[in-house]
Design an enzyme around this catalytic site. Sequence first.
Site, PDB file in Angstrom:
ATOM      1  N   SER A  65       0.848  -1.193   0.000  1.00 26.55           N
ATOM      2  CA  SER A  65       0.000   0.000   0.000  1.00 26.55           C
ATOM      3  C   SER A  65       0.888   1.250   0.000  1.00 26.55           C
ATOM      4  CB  SER A  65      -0.869   0.003   1.255  1.00 26.55           C
ATOM      5  OG  SER A  65      -0.031   0.154   2.393  1.00 26.55           O
ATOM      6  N   ASP A 119      -0.926  -1.465  -4.101  1.00 23.65           N
ATOM      7  CA  ASP A 119      -2.298  -1.653  -3.609  1.00 23.65           C
ATOM      8  C   ASP A 119      -2.901  -0.286  -3.284  1.00 23.65           C
ATOM      9  OD1 ASP A 119      -4.483  -3.217  -2.702  1.00 23.65           O
ATOM     10  OD2 ASP A 119      -3.779  -3.053  -0.629  1.00 23.65           O
ATOM     11  N   ASP A 172      -6.665   3.438  -7.365  1.00 23.68           N
ATOM     12  CA  ASP A 172      -7.924   3.502  -6.618  1.00 23.68           C
ATOM     13  C   ASP A 172      -8.501   4.920  -6.663  1.00 23.68           C
ATOM     14  OD1 ASP A 172     -10.012   3.467  -4.884  1.00 23.68           O
ATOM     15  OD2 ASP A 172      -8.911   2.601  -3.202  1.00 23.68           O
ATOM     16  N   GLY A 223     -10.674  -6.599   1.141  1.00 21.62           N
ATOM     17  CA  GLY A 223     -11.227  -6.706   2.492  1.00 21.62           C
ATOM     18  C   GLY A 223     -11.699  -8.099   2.843  1.00 21.62           C
ATOM     19  N   ALA A 224     -10.945  -9.108   2.399  1.00 23.17           N
ATOM     20  CA  ALA A 224     -11.431 -10.498   2.546  1.00 23.17           C
ATOM     21  C   ALA A 224     -10.981 -11.174   3.839  1.00 23.17           C
ATOM     22  CB  ALA A 224     -11.009 -11.324   1.345  1.00 23.17           C
ATOM     23  N   HIS A 244     -12.825  -3.305   4.505  1.00 24.34           N
ATOM     24  CA  HIS A 244     -11.444  -3.422   4.981  1.00 24.34           C
ATOM     25  C   HIS A 244     -11.393  -3.525   6.510  1.00 24.34           C
ATOM     26  CE1 HIS A 244     -10.049  -1.299   1.118  1.00 24.34           C
ATOM     27  NE2 HIS A 244      -9.479  -2.491   1.104  1.00 24.34           N
TER      28      HIS A 244
HETATM   29  O1  G3H Z   1      -6.668  -2.179   1.728  1.00 24.91           O
HETATM   30  C1  G3H Z   1      -5.729  -1.579   2.237  1.00 24.91           C
HETATM   31  C2  G3H Z   1      -4.609  -2.254   2.877  1.00 24.91           C
HETATM   32  O2  G3H Z   1      -5.008  -3.091   3.893  1.00 24.91           O
HETATM   33  C3  G3H Z   1      -3.557  -1.271   3.255  1.00 24.91           C
HETATM   34  O3  G3H Z   1      -3.597  -0.770   4.533  1.00 24.91           O
HETATM   35  O4  G3H Z   1      -2.814   1.592   4.147  1.00 24.91           O
HETATM   36  O5  G3H Z   1      -2.726   0.531   6.432  1.00 24.91           O
HETATM   37  O6  G3H Z   1      -1.173  -0.208   4.644  1.00 24.91           O
HETATM   38  P1  G3H Z   1      -2.506   0.353   4.957  1.00 24.91           P
HETATM   39  P1  13P Z   2      -8.327  -6.693   4.813  1.00 25.55           P
HETATM   40  O1  13P Z   2      -7.340  -5.913   5.627  1.00 25.55           O
HETATM   41  O2  13P Z   2      -9.733  -6.490   5.290  1.00 25.55           O
HETATM   42  O3  13P Z   2      -7.924  -8.105   4.644  1.00 25.55           O
HETATM   43  O4  13P Z   2      -8.291  -6.031   3.335  1.00 25.55           O
HETATM   44  C1  13P Z   2      -7.155  -6.186   2.573  1.00 25.55           C
HETATM   45  C2  13P Z   2      -7.213  -5.361   1.340  1.00 25.55           C
HETATM   46  O5  13P Z   2      -8.237  -5.197   0.713  1.00 25.55           O
HETATM   47  C3  13P Z   2      -5.954  -4.804   0.868  1.00 25.55           C
HETATM   48  O6  13P Z   2      -6.136  -4.047  -0.287  1.00 25.55           O
HETATM   49 ZN    ZN Z   3      -8.117  -3.167  -0.351  1.00 23.86          ZN
END
Ligand code: G3H
Ligand code: 13P
Ligand code: ZN
Length: 285
Positions: free
Chosen positions: A49, A81, A103, A206-207, A176
């Site tokens: 991310s 991501d 995104d 978000g799985a 998420h």
């Molecule tokens: O969907 C998002 C990811 O879980 C990233 O989370 O921005 O805290 O690294 P983060």
């Molecule tokens: P979760 O943190 O809910 O597993 O989501 C992961 C995600 O979508 C990362 O892009």
């Molecule tokens: Zn995500």
Amino acid sequence: MYASYLSYIKFAFRHHWAVGAFNVSNLEQAQAVIAAAEKLKAPVLVNTSEKAIEYAGLNALAAVVKILAKGVKTKVTLNLDHGRSYSIAAACVKAGYNSVMVDGSRLPYRQNLLLTSRVVKLAHKHGIPVEGELGALGGKEDYISGKVRMTDPVQARDFVKKTKVDLLAIAIGNAHGIPQAGEKLDFGRLKSIHLALPYQPLVLHGASSTPAKDLRRAIAAGVVKINIDTDLRLAFAKSIRKFLKNNPKIWDPREILSPTREAIQKVVEEKIKIFGSNNKSKQHA
Ligand code: G3H
Ligand code: 13P
Ligand code: ZN
């Protein structure tokens, strides 16, 4: 090996399995994800991310994942991501990423179209596939939160046609982070999206904590990439808490962090088996 998902994603779509995309922000997490994938002969995506990139450094993360990928037989893809701007996507392309997600889901529709199309144009010039997102997920991650907006199937068709994204992330009740009470997937909406776009590989974010039977049902309806972050972070944190509680006098980071690798690898292996991507590293070659 370091390779994008382009060589197998259509195969996965046709044969109803999904590739796991697992978020990492440090060396141990990346090692754990790649070790699980190699052990189960599963292609895999390593997700970073924007927040992970800020934490570890873009070039450092890219170098670590590429080197680890080159040391294994299975296909490892490095994916941006939830990139929220053209500049972060361009920086990842420059750093050698072989997959990007842009995104624009929080933007008004026309702006999402423009941003996503611009990133697709750049990435495709380099042979790099792009995932876009339409609709807005619930829950909260550091930079991604706000009001839920379910993906509209008609708009999804327009979005894919105009942007030419390779993968489409959808909002169908998925969220998420730590699951909230009442969170559940809207399979009717997923079916409508799949009917509107019968050849379009879809992505479920978000799985974490989503029941295996729901994930299998989503895969049967066109989902081909599944994102997991929170379950890995929880495994990491739990492992450290337990280790330090049981070993209050140990202060060597290697001793403290080794069990986190095992804990994360175990979760990744479980997910890979649910997604059905085990033993798929060769079949599509
Ligand atoms: O969907 C998002 C990811 O879980 C990233 O989370 O921005 O805290 O690294 P983060
Ligand atoms: P979760 O943190 O809910 O597993 O989501 C992961 C995600 O979508 C990362 O892009
Ligand atoms: Zn995500």
